[in-house]
Design an enzyme around this catalytic site. Structure first.
Site, PDB file in Angstrom:
ATOM      1  N   HIS A   1      -1.670   1.700 -11.169  1.00 29.99           N
ATOM      2  CA  HIS A   1      -0.749   1.006 -10.268  1.00 29.99           C
ATOM      3  C   HIS A   1       0.122   0.090 -11.124  1.00 29.99           C
ATOM      4  O   HIS A   1      -0.355  -0.913 -11.649  1.00 29.99           O
ATOM      5  CB  HIS A   1      -1.541   0.208  -9.226  1.00 29.99           C
ATOM      6  CG  HIS A   1      -0.722  -0.184  -8.047  1.00 29.99           C
ATOM      7  ND1 HIS A   1      -1.098  -1.162  -7.166  1.00 29.99           N
ATOM      8  CD2 HIS A   1       0.467   0.272  -7.595  1.00 29.99           C
ATOM      9  CE1 HIS A   1      -0.190  -1.286  -6.231  1.00 29.99           C
ATOM     10  NE2 HIS A   1       0.765  -0.424  -6.462  1.00 29.99           N
TER      11      HIS A   1
ATOM     12  N   HIS B   1      -3.166   7.118   0.023  1.00 24.20           N
ATOM     13  CA  HIS B   1      -2.195   6.265  -0.671  1.00 24.20           C
ATOM     14  C   HIS B   1      -2.876   5.681  -1.907  1.00 24.20           C
ATOM     15  O   HIS B   1      -4.013   5.212  -1.830  1.00 24.20           O
ATOM     16  CB  HIS B   1      -1.729   5.139   0.257  1.00 24.20           C
ATOM     17  CG  HIS B   1      -0.884   4.097  -0.425  1.00 24.20           C
ATOM     18  ND1 HIS B   1      -1.377   2.855  -0.771  1.00 24.20           N
ATOM     19  CD2 HIS B   1       0.415   4.117  -0.824  1.00 24.20           C
ATOM     20  CE1 HIS B   1      -0.406   2.146  -1.352  1.00 24.20           C
ATOM     21  NE2 HIS B   1       0.684   2.888  -1.400  1.00 24.20           N
TER      22      HIS B   1
END
Length: 586
Positions: A170, A124
């Site tokens: 991110h 992830h």
């Protein structure tokens, strides 16, 4: 290692006698049973391998190989001309040639079934070097993950500041970006270092059509013939890992940047961790209570768009980009019952957060199992795990989820379970799901993890002793004023009925603890069971210290007496630290 002293104050030192590792009484008794005149011959060793180590197919050549591995000890009078003495026999049992999982097995699961029939080693936010809010983005953690055997790499792709190129970062955080092309090149270089089975790249897409076209060009130029192209827009069945060896697979959904995406409410958790949490990570919550309150506003909304949104967004998707997508993601309209509806004419992937999954299994557990028989379910950490911690992977695995996505850059008990699961099948990153998660029963019934099944087998574990800390740690690492006080925790992670932890007694002031304790673990679903092993150093005034850990798939444990190497908090094997253990199924 005869004596060791510890400074107590300016003028005084405490002295402790250090003994060399000696075979436990059970080992001595077995040696006497399988030897004559204090020597174990080749034939007797062969019989020992078959009867005690349960290596039914062992040959005289195998026994000879064991003896050959001990040739270095001849000069220490440990190796008799006609066979093994007790010291060399003990060295064999506690040596690297006697691991708990047979290294000769390699990849031994059937690899010709569809991808949906396998648990897949999944990362992830694979590009993050640390926490989810402010760490750097880099290709280094991607390389580390691939070299450990991870088969699914996630990349969040965004326009750069000039809107003329693509970065990986991110989104809506303070993370520093890395160029997409650098990540792609690193994936190409390291994808098949640990395994030749396919690597899936899941893209979280936040791009405009012109940049999608640029990404399509980057991917095509970087991977070339390595890229798997399905040839049709939707697959009717997933291909097998065997047919996709050395292939790169792209999985994504239409970009959600055109939707009214919910903002991530990033709130830093300022609470200080205790020493126990720093060393171990929190204990895995195997019996989590599901909070019924809506907390979607806290979620990092990685969930897939519905079909109506998809149709709108596909019109804006660059066609060359769209053609690269081999595994399509998308939940569809409506509730979770609609998301989990099985289409006989196509297969797809959906994503659920750990919290969405925990809520879904309460009322739709069987539907999830049925969905994952043909389709792929990806589970990802909730958005409030800012410190890159993880969750209990067994919830997903019990319901057939193939891609249980973890933050690989962290450490802690949850990640150790992940490492344990994927030590199976030669560490290739693909573990065949048990048949009961792949096929429906004779009356079309599916596996229900909530049901308590009868005990299939009992794993008996004997923890004999441990050694190696003296060589791998400073002599004051655990205690400033005395040798360490070790104890071992051993238990099972699996379905709720099988999950338990037990522990040995504490042995004080001993670098080579000899516990010699036996524990029984009844198993109702041994196919999903993992053996957890942790060594602690008892500290009266503070939290206990970390002294090593490992996690092993019960389905691949070798019966008999085995040397079990221990690992650091991050999962790297120590040079010397190991336990001598015995595994029996009774």
């Amino acid at each position: 290692m005869s004596k060791q002293s510890y400074k107590v104050c300016f003028c005084f030192r405490r002295r402790f006698r250090l003994a060399a590792a000696e075979a436990p009484e059970d080992i001595k008794a077995l040696f006497n049973q399988y030897s004559e005149n204090e020597v174990m011959s080749l034939d007797q060793l062969h019989r020992f391998l078959i009867e005690v180590q349960k290596e039914e197919n062992a040959t005289l050549e195998d026994a000879q190989a064991v003896m050959g591995s001990l040739h270095e000890f001849k000069h220490l009078n440990m190796f008799h001309l006609k066979g093994l003495n007790i010291e060399s026999f003990f060295k064999y049992l506690f040596g690297d040639v006697n691991p708990p999982i047979n290294p000769k097995l390699g990849v031994h699961h059937d690899m010709t079934a569809p991808l949906s029939n396998y648990f897949i080693f999944t990362g992830h936010n694979s590009y993050l070097t640390g926490n989810q809010l402010s760490s750097d983005c880099s290709d280094v953690p991607i390389i580390h993950a691939l070299r450990r055997g991870v088969r699914v790499i996630e990349l969040d792709i965004w326009p750069n500041s000039k809107k003329d190129n693509v970065n990986v970062l991110h989104g809506r955080t303070l993370t520093n970006p890395v160029e997409l092309v650098r990540c792609l090149r690193s994936i190409k270089e390291h994808a098949f270092f640990a395994s030749e089975y396919p690597v899936v790249i899941t893209l979280e897409d936040h791009l405009t059509p012109d940049l999608q076209a640029k990404v399509a060009e980057m991917i095509t130029q970087t991977f070339g013939d390595m890229l798997f192209s399905p040839g049709s827009e939707c697959l009717k069945e997933f291909p097998s890992p065997e047919s996709l060896k050395k292939k790169i697979i792209i999985s994504t959904k239409p970009p959600k940047e055109y939707l009214e995406a919910k903002e991530v409410k990033a709130r830093e958790n300022g609470s200080k961790k205790g020493k126990e949490e720093e060393a171990w990570g929190k204990e895995v919550n195997f019996k989590a209570k599901i909070d019924d309150e809506k907390d979607d506003d806290l979620e990092e909304r990685e969930g897939d768009n519905n079909d109506e949104d998809d149709s709108k967004l596909h019109q804006n998707t660059a066609p060359e980009y769209k053609r690269l997508i081999a595994i399509h993601a998308g939940k569809g309209k409506g509730s979770i019952s609609d998301w989990l509806r099985v289409d006989p004419n196509k297969v797809r992937r959906i994503s659920l957060s750990e919290q969405e999954l925990e809520k879904a299994v309460i009322s739709h557990g069987k539907d999830i199992v049925r969905f994952t028989q043909r389709n792929v379910l990806r589970v990802y950490p909730k958005g409030t795990r800012f410190n890159s911690s993880n969750y209990n992977p067994l919830v997903g695995w019990m319901h057939g989820a193939q891609m249980v996505a973890f933050n690989m850059q962290g450490y802690g008990r949850s990640l150790w379970l992940m490492h344990g699961m994927f030590r199976a099948n030669g560490g290739c990153g693909y573990v065949k799901k048990p048949d009961f998660l792949v096929k429906a029963g004779p009356h079309n019934e599916v596996f229900d993890p909530k049901v308590k099944f009868p005990v299939k087998t009992t794993l008996r574990v004997t923890v004999y002793m441990g050694e190696g800390w003296y060589y791998d740690f400073r002599h004051t690492h655990f205690d400033t004023y005395s040798p360490p006080d070790f104890y071992t925790r051993v238990g099972i992670a699996g379905v709720p009925a099988d999950t338990i932890m037990k522990k040995t007694r504490i042995l004080e002031d001993n670098w080579i603890p000899n516990w010699d304790e036996t524990f029984d673990f009844p198993l109702t679903v041994p196919e999903l069971a993992l053996l957890r092993i942790e060594v602690h150093e008892y500290d009266m005034s503070e939290k206990d210290d970390f002294a090593g850990q490992t996690c092993l798939p019960v389905s691949e444990l070798r019966k008999g007496i085995r040397a079990v190497p221990l690992h650091t908090r991050k999962g790297d094997k120590y040079k010397s630290v190991k336990l001598l253990m015995r595994f029996e199924f009774v």
